[in-house]
Design an enzyme around this catalytic site. Sequence first.
Site, PDB file in Angstrom:
ATOM      1  N   THR A 192      -2.929   7.189  -6.199  1.00 36.47           N
ATOM      2  CA  THR A 192      -3.578   8.421  -5.355  1.00 36.47           C
ATOM      3  C   THR A 192      -3.598   9.906  -5.925  1.00 36.47           C
ATOM      4  O   THR A 192      -2.473  10.167  -6.294  1.00 36.47           O
ATOM      5  CB  THR A 192      -2.699   8.586  -4.010  1.00 36.47           C
ATOM      6  OG1 THR A 192      -3.042   6.955  -3.321  1.00 36.47           O
ATOM      7  CG2 THR A 192      -3.688   9.375  -2.845  1.00 36.47           C
ATOM      8  N   ASP A 215       0.922  -1.158   0.126  1.00 38.90           N
ATOM      9  CA  ASP A 215       0.087   0.084  -0.107  1.00 38.90           C
ATOM     10  C   ASP A 215       0.860   1.214  -0.031  1.00 38.90           C
ATOM     11  O   ASP A 215       1.298   1.619   0.971  1.00 38.90           O
ATOM     12  CB  ASP A 215      -0.855   0.059   1.188  1.00 38.90           C
ATOM     13  CG  ASP A 215      -1.726   1.319   1.148  1.00 38.90           C
ATOM     14  OD1 ASP A 215      -2.243   1.726  -0.003  1.00 38.90           O
ATOM     15  OD2 ASP A 215      -2.305   1.563   2.360  1.00 38.90           O
ATOM     16  N   GLU A 216       0.931   1.940  -1.191  1.00 38.24           N
ATOM     17  CA  GLU A 216       1.953   2.962  -1.306  1.00 38.24           C
ATOM     18  C   GLU A 216       3.270   2.808  -0.762  1.00 38.24           C
ATOM     19  O   GLU A 216       3.493   3.560   0.039  1.00 38.24           O
ATOM     20  CB  GLU A 216       1.216   4.336  -0.636  1.00 38.24           C
ATOM     21  CG  GLU A 216      -0.359   4.555  -1.095  1.00 38.24           C
ATOM     22  CD  GLU A 216      -0.755   5.891  -0.791  1.00 38.24           C
ATOM     23  OE1 GLU A 216      -0.291   6.495   0.148  1.00 38.24           O
ATOM     24  OE2 GLU A 216      -1.689   6.380  -1.499  1.00 38.24           O
ATOM     25  N   PRO A 217       3.867   1.936  -1.321  1.00 43.89           N
ATOM     26  CA  PRO A 217       5.274   1.439  -0.428  1.00 43.89           C
ATOM     27  C   PRO A 217       6.213   2.475  -0.874  1.00 43.89           C
ATOM     28  O   PRO A 217       7.386   2.462  -0.344  1.00 43.89           O
ATOM     29  CB  PRO A 217       5.404   0.210  -1.459  1.00 43.89           C
ATOM     30  CG  PRO A 217       4.802   0.169  -2.569  1.00 43.89           C
ATOM     31  CD  PRO A 217       3.605   0.821  -2.422  1.00 43.89           C
TER      32      PRO A 217
END
Length: 484
Positions: free
Chosen positions: A205, A122-124
């Site tokens: 995002t 998740d959004e690394p």
Amino acid sequence: MASQYLKSTPLLFLLLSLSSTAAGIGVNWGTAASHPLAPQKVVELLKANNIDKVKLFDADPLVLQSLSGSNIHVAVGIPNSMLRSLNSSLKAADSWVHDNLTRFVSGGASSRVLIEYVAVGDEPFLQNYGEQFHPFVVGAAANIQTSLLKANLAQRVKVVIPSSFDAFQSESLLPSKAQFRSDINKTMIELLKFLNRHQSPFFVTISPFQIYHENKNISLDFALFREKAHPRNDTHKTYKNIFDMSYDTITSALSSAGFPQVDVVIGRIGWPTDGAANATSSLAQEFTKGLIDHLHSKKTAKSSKPSEIYIFSLLDEDNRSIANGNFERHWGLFTFDGQAKYQVDISQGSRKLVNAQDVQYLSSKWCVVNNIKDLSNVTAVALQACAAADCTSVSPGGSCFNLSWPGNISYVFNNYYQQHDQNAESCDFAGLGLITTIDPSVDACRFVVGLRTSFSISVHKSEVFYWMISPLVTVFLCLLSERW
Ligand SMILES: *[C@@H]1O[C@H](CO)[C@@H](O)[C@H](O)[C@H]1NC(C)=O
Ligand SMILES: *[C@@H]1O[C@H](CO)[C@@H](O)[C@H](O)[C@H]1NC(C)=O
Ligand SMILES: *[C@@H]1O[C@H](CO)[C@@H](O)[C@H](O)[C@H]1NC(C)=O
Ligand SMILES: *[C@@H]1O[C@H](CO)[C@@H](O)[C@H](O)[C@H]1NC(C)=O
Ligand SMILES: *[C@@H]1O[C@H](CO)[C@@H](O)[C@H](O)[C@H]1NC(C)=O
Ligand SMILES: *[C@@H]1O[C@H](CO)[C@@H](O)[C@H](O)[C@H]1NC(C)=O
Ligand SMILES: *[C@@H]1O[C@H](CO)[C@@H](O)[C@H](O)[C@H]1NC(C)=O
Ligand SMILES: *[C@@H]1O[C@H](CO)[C@@H](O)[C@H](O)[C@H]1NC(C)=O
Ligand SMILES: *[C@@H]1O[C@H](CO)[C@@H](O)[C@H](O)[C@H]1NC(C)=O
Ligand SMILES: *[C@@H]1O[C@H](CO)[C@@H](O)[C@H](O)[C@H]1NC(C)=O
């Protein structure tokens, strides 16, 4: 029931609501809450509001079970903490797919879950994380892909990697100069090769609220799609809102990296309603309405429309990290207990949003400051409670910031008390707390009553268990001590 609905619904309305679902609007369903709304209630909420796409942050079996047999399309998530092992071990990827996908995806229409995507990490690449996840992302994604292929699921389920908006860099926010951040440029190109090879979309995002907060140059009008916004010029283009500028930043960076053809999905976009200046329900309504109208508008160029968007978020979550700000716990279209904060047409047409039904609350009891006590130390006591309680609404810009002292302390006491399932000791506060049955809420500042959750029931069970066995333990210890 469906035929009844058809009969009583004018054809025009049906056509309108069909065309409004075509844009592919989904929601993020996170569960970082101390007392999450029961998954079954959440699924009813989604269905009642005609929301047919949901993005999760993990693969909680209870959540997936509650989605089985529904027509809701699902993106499941793999947390960043698993990337390292998934990169180094195909076996780990195989068992993840076996445990968390295979049994849910297979089965008949009445039991299967429509899983479309696996989000690996998740959004690394979020700058705040440093480089800790960078070396594992592409390898982990490739292993999951291989496991999907083995399990014969690669046709149905696509592997995606949600990226944060800080993956891009550009001069003065201008899209034409956008590129991937230089520290991740090489990794991003590997990742895009992977997505392109498997015809998977690029999940990313867009953060208008944060961009507005962090840039003195950006006006609220420009963030909220207002007609009167002052336009901004890039080389050949004029921008009238943050969304278009952000979207072109993404496509321009993809093009300059050599992947203009990769499909873009906005995996996370929204506006918070509390915990910061300009985080209010009315601005969130204006933003969300503006966004959806903009995506449906014929005037918006096709090249500026993502194929899908996922609103962030469905529900408020009182245990989300507030490292980025107090607003982080207030992204919901609905409050933590499933009540609509404002009206907007997500995909339900001209009907109002439907709230969660038959929500199970704790008793109508609150914890407040006992005014007849010496309150000279009460502020310090409350500050300690804030380490566990959610104090974001009494912070500057919050919906309860205006409560005068000691009303704000009562707010904190109550939040702590509800989080602890209205346990009498959790309203003690060195003798300064008082349990009341009169709702202390004032205007927009809501003193909540907590949810009765299965989690708290299991705590009670274990307490019961403890009380049952503890006399036995005591007897046993007494026997032991008698022997020696
Ligand atoms: C809240 O979040 C923290 C840190 O992520 C976690 O350790 C804790 O278990 C969470 N608490 C609840 C009740 O979910
Ligand atoms: C990722 O996995 C591959 C294959 O097992 C391994 O060669 C590589 O060293 C791993 N990367 C890191 C940074 O550990
Ligand atoms: C399946 O997903 C759950 C929840 O995300 C996770 O805790 C579990 O470790 C996963 N199973 C495997 C075998 O990785
Ligand atoms: C703000 O806008 C002005 C005028 O449009 C521009 O000259 C300046 O570079 C901008 N500053 C930033 C930080 O974007
Ligand atoms: C990223 O890599 C591409 C291809 O190697 C290159 O053209 C571009 O200049 C790089 N961008 C940055 C910011 O390093
Ligand atoms: C938020 O709104 C207020 C007016 O309500 C304004 O004064 C303030 O500058 C706004 N912006 C930010 C970033 O706080
Ligand atoms: C932006 O471009 C438009 C037409 O393309 C022009 O009329 C306007 O003056 C420009 N604005 C600025 C601030 O350069
Ligand atoms: C407040 O705290 C101080 C320091 O811990 C202590 O000496 C004092 O007795 C406390 N006052 C009350 C009213 O509890
Ligand atoms: C708090 O009080 C100020 C000044 O009285 C007012 O402008 C503001 O709207 C109030 N905020 C809330 C959230 O009620
Ligand atoms: C409550 O309000 C008082 C006075 O405005 C302030 O000093 C205190 O820090 C507030 N406490 C909390 C927990 O917000």
